[in-house]
Design an enzyme around this catalytic site. Structure first.
Site, mmCIF file in Angstrom:
data_model
loop_
_atom_site.group_PDB
_atom_site.id
_atom_site.type_symbol
_atom_site.label_atom_id
_atom_site.label_comp_id
_atom_site.label_asym_id
_atom_site.label_seq_id
_atom_site.Cartn_x
_atom_site.Cartn_y
_atom_site.Cartn_z
ATOM 1 C CD GLU A 107 34.847 49.843 42.001
ATOM 2 O OE1 GLU A 107 34.246 49.559 43.026
ATOM 3 O OE2 GLU A 107 35.938 49.335 41.681
ATOM 4 C CB CYS A 167 42.518 52.131 36.328
ATOM 5 S SG CYS A 167 41.986 50.444 36.130
ATOM 6 C CB CYS A 209 39.476 35.569 34.833
ATOM 7 S SG CYS A 209 39.559 36.059 33.099
ATOM 8 C CB CYS A 264 38.983 38.292 37.816
ATOM 9 S SG CYS A 264 38.416 39.980 37.593
ATOM 10 C CB SER A 293 43.996 45.636 29.723
ATOM 11 O OG SER A 293 44.258 44.389 30.331
ATOM 12 C CB SER A 303 44.818 39.276 30.736
ATOM 13 O OG SER A 303 44.651 40.602 31.189
ATOM 14 C CG HIS A 315 46.330 36.204 33.730
ATOM 15 N ND1 HIS A 315 47.153 37.219 34.166
ATOM 16 C CD2 HIS A 315 45.141 36.793 33.456
ATOM 17 C CE1 HIS A 315 46.486 38.372 34.156
ATOM 18 N NE2 HIS A 315 45.278 38.140 33.724
ATOM 19 C CG HIS A 367 44.231 43.827 45.302
ATOM 20 N ND1 HIS A 367 43.543 43.820 46.483
ATOM 21 C CD2 HIS A 367 44.692 45.082 45.138
ATOM 22 C CE1 HIS A 367 43.582 45.026 47.003
ATOM 23 N NE2 HIS A 367 44.269 45.821 46.205
HETATM 24 N N1 SAH Z 1 39.210 42.318 30.751
HETATM 25 C C1 SAH Z 1 40.486 42.970 30.598
HETATM 26 C C2 SAH Z 1 40.637 44.236 31.406
HETATM 27 C C3 SAH Z 1 40.170 44.266 32.840
HETATM 28 S S1 SAH Z 1 41.082 43.476 34.129
HETATM 29 C C4 SAH Z 1 41.596 41.997 30.923
HETATM 30 O O1 SAH Z 1 41.331 40.964 31.508
HETATM 31 O O2 SAH Z 1 42.746 42.248 30.565
HETATM 32 C C5 SAH Z 1 42.639 44.287 34.198
HETATM 33 C C6 SAH Z 1 43.740 43.380 34.761
HETATM 34 O O3 SAH Z 1 43.537 43.124 36.167
HETATM 35 C C7 SAH Z 1 43.788 42.023 34.071
HETATM 36 O O4 SAH Z 1 45.107 41.682 33.738
HETATM 37 C C8 SAH Z 1 43.232 41.125 35.145
HETATM 38 O O5 SAH Z 1 43.627 39.804 34.958
HETATM 39 C C9 SAH Z 1 43.816 41.761 36.400
HETATM 40 N N2 SAH Z 1 43.233 41.218 37.633
HETATM 41 C C10 SAH Z 1 42.024 40.635 37.775
HETATM 42 N N3 SAH Z 1 41.868 40.189 39.035
HETATM 43 C C11 SAH Z 1 42.989 40.484 39.712
HETATM 44 C C12 SAH Z 1 43.436 40.278 41.057
HETATM 45 N N4 SAH Z 1 42.661 39.654 41.957
HETATM 46 N N5 SAH Z 1 44.655 40.735 41.403
HETATM 47 C C13 SAH Z 1 45.446 41.373 40.501
HETATM 48 N N6 SAH Z 1 45.066 41.602 39.216
HETATM 49 C C14 SAH Z 1 43.866 41.154 38.821
#
Ligand code: SAH
Length: 368
Positions: A104, A117, A128, A131, A204, A227, A229, A299
């Site tokens: 995507e 993106c 994670c 995610c 990222s 990231s 978190h 999200h």
């Molecule tokens: N692997 C990389 C890039 C992909 S994810 C990384 O983790 O940084 C890009 C961003 O979206 C990351 O910060 C990730 O933690 C975030 N993300 C993942 N799941 C999410 C969710 N459910 N709601 C909001 N952001 C989310």
């Protein structure tokens, strides 16, 4: 497999090559045929700047040369499987790759900016907890022609979409595919290819240390977002298994050593990482690194049992960071009406039985 399929599989793909490499391959190829070297530059211009889907469409070349190029080289095209447009203008694209994988890309307009993106892997190995990608697992690394190819494909739309900014925040962990991401960065940035300023391109990562080191060694000013978190090892380990391999303290050291300002990404998880003590700890880490903090509302789709932090709590968390002198932005959610979280389109299209892919929403703020 037929002979022709074997022959066609063995053709090198010009879209996997950085401009210098593509030019030298093409110059040698034209020289063998007694053709002038400027032909190589003409072909390169049709790969990225004014892209065409096939050699047959390179109208400035004689037909016989177009046929001969096609016999010698591949041009990978991403097949647009489906797309959706949000009321707010955010557009999501689902691409089908040659081997049937889906990836995507999201295009997010904001004033005079258009941020893409993009995905760097099909699936992701990192799992994670919040995610949706964890459930999907890792499928495979993408090639440069498939990563930069997402930008190429959107440039070939009618009318074309031309990004001002790129963020590697789609599917996958870019620094676990450095072999392809490094040439992709060149393709995105080089004026002979996609010509996007390095400061407008953000990688990222969860904090893959060798990858951060490799990125730091590139002379261009590409931006780094980490990231984070969670502000402690214990909590971070429970949310991000990668913290066992690359503990928070080492990630923070890498952020300090990085010669450009970094952005910390922080997904707000209701009752989990959004308490005042977390703001205090995060503020301390961000100050040490002089990092910019980007707070990301969880999200709503596919949040794996987590609940979003209420908006006023996010606002006071942001205030607590700012009170500690940390520059902080709260990301705006975009494209909610089209399930703009990465993975949802794929899930709709391919079916629920398949694992889902990462989430992504909204406005992306990076350190300036
Ligand atoms: N692997 C990389 C890039 C992909 S994810 C990384 O983790 O940084 C890009 C961003 O979206 C990351 O910060 C990730 O933690 C975030 N993300 C993942 N799941 C999410 C969710 N459910 N709601 C909001 N952001 C989310």
């Amino acid at each position: 497999m037929t002979t022709s399929a074997i022959v066609s599989d063995s053709r090198p793909d010009l879209l996997d090559l950085e401009p210098d490499a593509a030019l030298s391959v093409l110059r040698a190829w034209f020289a063998e045929r007694g053709e002038p070297a400027y032909r190589a530059t003409q072909v390169l211009g049709r790969l990225w700047q004014k892209p065409v889907a096939a050699f047959a469409e390179m109208s400035e070349l004689p037909m016989a040369l177009r046929d001969a190029l096609d016999a010698s080289f591949r041009l990978t095209n991403l097949e647009l499987a489906t797309q959706q447009t949000s009321k707010d203008g955010t557009r999501k694209f689902l691409f089908r790759l040659e081997d049937g994988q889906f990836i995507e890309t999201v295009a997010i307009p904001d004033g005079d900016r258009l941020t893409f993106c993009i995905s760097s892997q099909a699936g992701c190995a990192l799992q994670c907890a919040f995610c949706a990608t964890g459930a999907m697992g890792f499928q495979r690394n993408l090639r440069p022609s498939e990563i930069a190819g997402q930008v190429r494909a959107l440039r070939m739309l009618e009318p074309p979409l031309i990004p001002t900014n790129i963020v590697f925040m789609g599917m996958g962990e870019p620094l676990m595919n450095w072999k392809a991401v490094s040439p992709t960065l060149t393709l995105l940035n080089d004026p002979r290819a996609l010509g996007i300023g390095a400061r407008h391109i953000t990688i990222s990562t969860v904090g893959v240390l060798p990858g951060i080191q490799a990125l730091a060694e590139r002379p261009e000013q590409f931006r780094l977002a980490i990231s984070i978190h969670a502000p402690s090892d214990e909590l971070r380990r429970s949310l991000m298994p990668v913290n066992i391999k690359y503990p928070l303290a080492d990630v923070i050291d890498a952020a300090k050593a990085f010669d450009r300002r970094v952005t910390f990404e922080y997904v707000m998880l209701g009752g989990v990482n959004d308490q005042p003590e977390h703001a205090a700890q995060l503020g301390q880490l961000a100050r040490e690194c002089r990092a910019f903090v980007n707070l990301i509302p969880l999200h709503p789709g596919g949040s794996m049992g987590f609940v979003p932090t209420a908006q006023p709590v996010i606002a006071s968390f942001a205030r607590a960071l700012r009170d500690r002198g940390v520059e902080t932005a709260v990301r705006r959610s975009r494209g909610l009406d089209i399930a703009a979280a990465c993975g949802q389109l794929r899930t709709e299209r391919v079916g629920r039985r398949l694992p889902v892919t990462p989430q992504h929403d909204g406005e992306v703020h990076v350190a300036q």
